[in-house]
Each structure stands twice: as structure tokens, then as C-alpha cells.
Design a protein around this motif. Sequence first.
Motif, mmCIF file in Angstrom:
data_model
loop_
_atom_site.group_PDB
_atom_site.id
_atom_site.type_symbol
_atom_site.label_atom_id
_atom_site.label_comp_id
_atom_site.label_asym_id
_atom_site.label_seq_id
_atom_site.Cartn_x
_atom_site.Cartn_y
_atom_site.Cartn_z
ATOM 1 N N ASN A 119 0.514 -1.105 0.094
ATOM 2 C CA ASN A 119 0.286 0.109 0.070
ATOM 3 C C ASN A 119 1.023 0.760 -0.129
ATOM 4 O O ASN A 119 0.044 2.355 -0.127
ATOM 5 N N GLY A 120 2.227 1.353 0.351
ATOM 6 C CA GLY A 120 2.952 2.419 0.558
ATOM 7 C C GLY A 120 3.464 3.016 1.591
ATOM 8 O O GLY A 120 4.153 4.033 1.786
ATOM 9 N N ASP A 121 2.829 2.063 2.412
ATOM 10 C CA ASP A 121 2.889 2.947 3.896
ATOM 11 C C ASP A 121 4.104 2.868 3.879
ATOM 12 O O ASP A 121 4.794 4.011 5.082
ATOM 13 N N ILE A 122 4.710 1.748 4.610
ATOM 14 C CA ILE A 122 5.986 1.550 4.814
ATOM 15 C C ILE A 122 6.759 1.724 3.569
ATOM 16 O O ILE A 122 6.426 0.529 2.262
ATOM 17 N N LEU A 123 8.118 1.435 3.559
ATOM 18 C CA LEU A 123 9.023 0.692 2.860
ATOM 19 C C LEU A 123 9.038 -0.819 2.913
ATOM 20 O O LEU A 123 9.873 -1.871 1.882
ATOM 21 N N GLY A 124 8.976 -1.576 4.017
ATOM 22 C CA GLY A 124 9.303 -2.488 4.186
ATOM 23 C C GLY A 124 9.849 -3.286 6.244
ATOM 24 O O GLY A 124 9.638 -2.205 6.710
ATOM 25 N N TRP A 125 10.183 -3.882 6.098
ATOM 26 C CA TRP A 125 10.259 -4.944 7.947
ATOM 27 C C TRP A 125 10.939 -5.559 7.780
ATOM 28 O O TRP A 125 10.881 -6.297 6.670
ATOM 29 N N ASP A 126 11.066 -5.588 9.144
ATOM 30 C CA ASP A 126 12.692 -6.638 9.603
ATOM 31 C C ASP A 126 12.219 -7.399 10.342
ATOM 32 O O ASP A 126 11.885 -6.574 11.882
ATOM 33 N N LEU A 127 12.334 -8.784 10.591
ATOM 34 C CA LEU A 127 12.699 -9.237 12.489
ATOM 35 C C LEU A 127 13.861 -9.389 12.407
ATOM 36 O O LEU A 127 14.967 -10.610 11.831
ATOM 37 N N TRP A 128 15.115 -9.695 13.343
ATOM 38 C CA TRP A 128 16.109 -9.314 13.372
ATOM 39 C C TRP A 128 16.604 -10.193 15.407
ATOM 40 O O TRP A 128 15.638 -9.554 15.930
ATOM 41 N N SER A 129 17.136 -11.788 15.216
ATOM 42 C CA SER A 129 17.705 -12.996 16.458
ATOM 43 C C SER A 129 18.526 -11.465 16.910
ATOM 44 O O SER A 129 19.475 -11.790 16.049
ATOM 45 N N LEU A 130 19.060 -11.693 18.464
ATOM 46 C CA LEU A 130 19.661 -10.829 18.861
ATOM 47 C C LEU A 130 20.515 -11.691 19.300
ATOM 48 O O LEU A 130 20.340 -12.569 20.700
ATOM 49 N N GLN A 131 22.328 -11.216 19.940
ATOM 50 C CA GLN A 131 22.825 -11.868 20.761
ATOM 51 C C GLN A 131 23.693 -11.033 21.013
ATOM 52 O O GLN A 131 24.031 -10.279 20.515
ATOM 53 N N PRO A 132 24.185 -10.735 22.557
ATOM 54 C CA PRO A 132 24.019 -12.061 23.151
ATOM 55 C C PRO A 132 22.544 -12.769 23.745
ATOM 56 O O PRO A 132 21.876 -14.203 23.957
ATOM 57 N N GLY A 133 21.249 -11.451 23.958
ATOM 58 C CA GLY A 133 20.086 -11.816 23.991
ATOM 59 C C GLY A 133 19.596 -12.605 25.284
ATOM 60 O O GLY A 133 17.982 -13.036 25.000
ATOM 61 N N GLY A 134 20.215 -13.063 26.124
ATOM 62 C CA GLY A 134 19.500 -13.936 27.200
ATOM 63 C C GLY A 134 19.138 -12.791 27.909
ATOM 64 O O GLY A 134 18.973 -11.336 28.062
ATOM 65 N N GLU A 135 18.205 -13.830 28.594
ATOM 66 C CA GLU A 135 17.219 -12.773 29.824
ATOM 67 C C GLU A 135 17.676 -11.476 30.338
ATOM 68 O O GLU A 135 16.586 -10.871 30.379
ATOM 69 N N ASP A 136 18.887 -11.749 30.731
ATOM 70 C CA ASP A 136 19.073 -10.895 31.659
ATOM 71 C C ASP A 136 20.328 -10.188 30.941
ATOM 72 O O ASP A 136 21.494 -9.339 31.470
ATOM 73 N N GLN A 137 20.570 -9.760 29.285
ATOM 74 C CA GLN A 137 21.429 -8.913 28.640
ATOM 75 C C GLN A 137 20.486 -8.479 27.764
ATOM 76 O O GLN A 137 21.127 -8.235 26.466
ATOM 77 N N GLY A 138 19.604 -8.148 28.110
ATOM 78 C CA GLY A 138 18.647 -6.500 27.372
ATOM 79 C C GLY A 138 17.693 -7.852 26.624
ATOM 80 O O GLY A 138 16.679 -7.542 27.015
ATOM 81 N N PHE A 139 18.077 -6.912 25.161
ATOM 82 C CA PHE A 139 16.738 -7.856 24.367
ATOM 83 C C PHE A 139 17.173 -9.105 23.716
ATOM 84 O O PHE A 139 18.185 -9.321 23.836
ATOM 85 N N GLN A 140 16.033 -9.739 22.832
ATOM 86 C CA GLN A 140 16.109 -10.914 21.918
ATOM 87 C C GLN A 140 15.557 -10.756 20.902
ATOM 88 O O GLN A 140 16.712 -11.338 20.097
ATOM 89 N N TYR A 141 15.483 -10.114 20.564
ATOM 90 C CA TYR A 141 14.791 -9.427 19.470
ATOM 91 C C TYR A 141 14.436 -8.019 19.076
ATOM 92 O O TYR A 141 14.884 -7.098 19.720
#
Length: 260
Positions: free
Chosen positions: A57-79
Motif C-alpha cells: 500500500n506504500g505505507d512503509i518501504l519494508g519491515w525486518d525481524l532480527w534475532s539478537l545475540q547475546p540476547g539472554g534474559e539478563d542481557q537486554g533484548f532478544q529481538y
Amino acid sequence: MKKLLMIIAILLLDNTVIAQDKLYLVFEFMKVDNEQESAYWETESFWEKIQVQRTKNGDILGWDLWSLQPGGEDQGFQYLTVTLYNNPVKMMSGAGNFEAALKAAYPKMSVEEVNKKMNNTVKSRDLAVRIYLEQIAATKDNFQMPMGTIAGINFMKVSDGNFEKYERFETEIFQPLAQKEVESGNRGNWGLMRYMLPVGSEVNATHITTDMYKDYNQLINGGTKDSPAPSEEEIKKIEEGIATRELKYKYMATLVKKVR
């Protein structure tokens, strides 16, 4: 007078074209508990189809999903999700017809089913941080970001008085080095982004740089192997540039979903 007005109109048109060619991004960092991994994947699969329609529809150019490392529960964010725009107004206002995109993605889904999906979205993750960014520099490349792309995401903190000096350092020193690696096939892409929001003394970072590689093999075994050693003058410039910023944190991200 008519000639003058025509010149002004041309200049304004040129500026509009330049602005539209720029890239604007929303980074949304997610905290996901270990026991919610499966539910979160279902959530993003649901949203992926909506993002496909938003892109069409032209609302956005695109979208991504990234998995993060280290990403453990005590290390900030996972995605991390990244939504791309060609216009800052669209980005800031969330412009577009979301209902139309939702209907096109799920034409047979009832209101009750939609509400259940929305509730599951909230339960499956904590959208902990949202950042609005403007890309201010990037390598010239044709990197298509295949699934499995690896990105180093570097959070930089720069004091107000050093913005210009720091950005000049990145574009005059690091960008040409990254461009050489792109041209030699040892890197996919490099980019520099500046925070638009949030801003202020309490914000943890002011800029983000990204180093992209097609996989970990290219990341670990790549690099510009035959480049000459930097001169004393170049070393001095590198040291001066590094002194203008503080590397606050680095994530390694793996591309797991992509909409274009």
C-alpha cells in the motif's frame, strides 16, 4: 517574476526529491521470556502478513525481524524489528491505513479473532525500546540482505558538541574502509544512523552504525586482507575520531524475517 517563481519551484522540487530518497527507520527492541519464544514467533508471523500489505500500500518501504545475540534474559533484548520509511512525517505519524492492511492480510478473520491476536501480541513480548532514526550515510552496494544476514549493531554516544566531528570521522575514515570491503566481497553493507527520537542527556546513545555480512563466514573470514597499513596521519585521524564517541553496546543480529 514568473521566471523567479519557476526557479524557486524547481529548487523546492529538488529538495523534496532528495528528502524522499533518504531512509528513515524505526527500531523496536523486544524482551521475550524463554517460555514465550514460540508464542512470540507466532505473533511476528501474524504481523508479517500485515507488513506485506502495508508495503504494497506504500505505507512503509519494508519491515525486518532480527534475532539478537547475546540476547539472554539478563542481557537486554532478544529481538529487534525494523520498519523502513522514505518520509519522516510518515514515520513519526504512523501514516497509512492500518485497517485496510489488516483486512487485506486476513479477509476472513473475525473481530474477535483479531482482538485475540492483538492480546497475544502484548502477552508474548515486551516492546521495551523504540528509536526513530535517520540514515545519514551508507556504502554504495547492491546488498540484498538474504535471510541469515549478520549485522553488527553498534550504539554510539556522542556529546552535543562533537556531532559534526564524529559524523565526519565516520564518513571520511570508516565509510571508505567499509566501501573497500564491500567492493572486495568481504562485507555486504555499512550504514550510519542518527537518533531523531529519543534525545536528551538521559539517552543512552545518539548514533547507530551497522556492519552487515551475508553470514558469519564472511564476517569472521572477511576483511580487507591486502590493504596497506595506515599512515601515521591516518592513525592520528582514527584516534581523534574514536575519541569523539563512546561505544555503549554492541549486538550481533541475525535476519529471520524480511518484507520488501
